[in-house]
Design a protein around this motif. Structure first.
Motif, mmCIF file in Angstrom:
data_model
loop_
_atom_site.group_PDB
_atom_site.id
_atom_site.type_symbol
_atom_site.label_atom_id
_atom_site.label_comp_id
_atom_site.label_asym_id
_atom_site.label_seq_id
_atom_site.Cartn_x
_atom_site.Cartn_y
_atom_site.Cartn_z
ATOM 1 N N VAL A 60 0.413 -2.049 5.740
ATOM 2 C CA VAL A 60 1.615 -1.384 5.315
ATOM 3 C C VAL A 60 1.297 -0.705 3.937
ATOM 4 N N THR A 61 0.733 -2.092 2.962
ATOM 5 C CA THR A 61 0.930 -1.998 1.962
ATOM 6 C C THR A 61 -0.365 -1.081 1.403
ATOM 7 N N GLY A 62 -1.448 -1.414 1.914
ATOM 8 C CA GLY A 62 -2.379 -0.038 1.861
ATOM 9 C C GLY A 62 -2.341 1.152 1.993
ATOM 10 N N VAL A 63 -1.524 1.822 3.131
ATOM 11 C CA VAL A 63 -0.923 2.735 3.765
ATOM 12 C C VAL A 63 0.061 3.769 2.758
ATOM 13 N N LEU A 64 0.611 2.238 1.947
ATOM 14 C CA LEU A 64 1.729 3.383 1.235
ATOM 15 C C LEU A 64 1.146 3.248 -0.365
ATOM 16 N N SER A 65 0.400 2.895 -0.124
ATOM 17 C CA SER A 65 -0.087 3.175 -1.529
ATOM 18 C C SER A 65 -1.275 4.237 -1.575
ATOM 19 N N GLN A 66 -1.527 4.598 -0.321
ATOM 20 C CA GLN A 66 -2.316 6.000 0.199
ATOM 21 C C GLN A 66 -1.199 6.937 -0.030
ATOM 22 N N VAL A 67 -0.217 6.701 0.503
ATOM 23 C CA VAL A 67 0.752 7.805 0.203
ATOM 24 C C VAL A 67 1.709 8.051 -0.801
ATOM 25 N N ALA A 119 3.415 9.653 -13.937
ATOM 26 C CA ALA A 119 4.042 10.167 -12.723
ATOM 27 C C ALA A 119 5.957 9.524 -12.334
ATOM 28 N N THR A 120 6.085 10.083 -11.407
ATOM 29 C CA THR A 120 7.623 10.424 -11.721
ATOM 30 C C THR A 120 7.548 9.958 -10.069
ATOM 31 N N GLY A 121 8.396 9.610 -9.709
ATOM 32 C CA GLY A 121 9.069 9.184 -8.453
ATOM 33 C C GLY A 121 8.069 8.289 -7.397
ATOM 34 N N ILE A 122 7.896 8.372 -6.581
ATOM 35 C CA ILE A 122 6.824 7.521 -5.408
ATOM 36 C C ILE A 122 5.199 7.486 -6.243
ATOM 37 N N ARG A 123 5.079 8.456 -6.783
ATOM 38 C CA ARG A 123 3.871 8.726 -7.354
ATOM 39 C C ARG A 123 3.705 6.992 -8.490
ATOM 40 N N MET A 144 5.074 4.476 -7.896
ATOM 41 C CA MET A 144 4.222 2.674 -7.764
ATOM 42 C C MET A 144 3.297 2.664 -7.135
ATOM 43 N N VAL A 145 2.085 3.760 -6.804
ATOM 44 C CA VAL A 145 1.287 3.491 -7.125
ATOM 45 C C VAL A 145 0.331 1.729 -7.379
ATOM 46 N N GLY A 146 0.124 1.956 -8.487
ATOM 47 C CA GLY A 146 0.741 0.323 -9.250
ATOM 48 C C GLY A 146 0.880 -0.907 -7.989
ATOM 49 N N THR A 147 1.830 -1.134 -8.215
ATOM 50 C CA THR A 147 3.116 -2.484 -7.703
ATOM 51 C C THR A 147 2.630 -1.815 -5.986
ATOM 52 N N PHE A 148 2.323 -0.970 -5.801
ATOM 53 C CA PHE A 148 1.426 -1.271 -4.012
ATOM 54 C C PHE A 148 -0.098 -1.947 -4.252
ATOM 55 N N HIS A 149 -0.632 -1.212 -5.353
ATOM 56 C CA HIS A 149 -1.766 -1.983 -5.265
ATOM 57 C C HIS A 149 -1.410 -3.498 -5.005
ATOM 58 N N HIS A 150 -0.969 -3.927 -6.372
ATOM 59 C CA HIS A 150 -0.334 -5.664 -7.282
ATOM 60 C C HIS A 150 -0.286 -6.266 -5.296
ATOM 61 N N LEU A 151 0.391 -5.646 -4.219
ATOM 62 C CA LEU A 151 1.204 -6.745 -3.228
ATOM 63 C C LEU A 151 -0.271 -5.969 -2.307
ATOM 64 N N HIS A 152 -0.799 -5.324 -2.072
ATOM 65 C CA HIS A 152 -1.312 -5.073 -1.303
ATOM 66 C C HIS A 152 -2.504 -6.461 -1.451
ATOM 67 N N SER A 153 -3.250 -6.085 -3.121
ATOM 68 C CA SER A 153 -4.060 -7.109 -3.444
ATOM 69 C C SER A 153 -4.233 -8.399 -3.210
ATOM 70 N N GLY A 154 -2.730 -8.552 -3.496
ATOM 71 C CA GLY A 154 -1.684 -10.212 -3.511
ATOM 72 C C GLY A 154 -1.840 -10.441 -4.823
ATOM 73 N N GLU A 155 -2.369 -9.838 -5.795
ATOM 74 C CA GLU A 155 -2.296 -9.627 -7.369
ATOM 75 C C GLU A 155 -0.271 -10.538 -7.126
#
Length: 130
Positions: A21-28, A66-70, A72-83
């Motif tokens: 889910v976090t990987g998909v959100l990161s790509q979206v 970046a503004t909006g959902i863009r 949040m890319v870093g946040t999604f990456h940190h959630l995705h990788s477990g960092e």
């Protein structure tokens, strides 16, 4: 093999769902269309006076914030990788990746075993069965 496949999936299924889910959100978030360009951001993106791109390099101006959902890319990456959850989160993320490799190999192994069992019993060969 079936027993291991079943027990490992009970534990890692939740983590693999989280990673998916976090990987998909990161790509979206990366693919999400950007809003209208901000003239002030475009002016700030111009290279400084006297800057020349080195030979063989493709230089691009720095990206505007970046503004909006863009944003949040870093946040999604940190959630995705477990960092986000520290060392334990990173270890669980790596183990979940290894579990995915295990599921792929053991799933193929189980399928081949079922295929051979059907073949030995002289049942009609099919790709999928009930």
């Amino acid at each position: 093999m079936r027993k291991w496949h079943r027990w490992v999936s009970v534990f890692f299924g939740v983590f693999m769902l989280w990673i998916a889910v976090t990987g998909v959100l990161s790509q979206v978030a990366v693919l999400w269309p950007a809003g209208a360009p901000d003239p002030a951001a475009q002016a700030a993106a111009t290279p400084p006076a006297g800057f020349e791109c080195p030979d063989g390099w493709r230089c691009q101006p720095p990206r505007a914030n970046a503004t909006g959902i863009r944003s949040m890319v870093g946040t999604f990456h940190h959630l995705h990788s477990g960092e986000t959850f520290g060392t334990i989160g990173t270890i669980i993320s790596v183990l979940s990746g290894l579990a995915l490799v295990f599921f792929s190999i053991s799933g193929i192994w189980l399928y081949v075993q079922m295929w051979r069992f059907r073949s030995d019993r002289k049942l009609a060969p099919r790709w999928f069965w009930k």
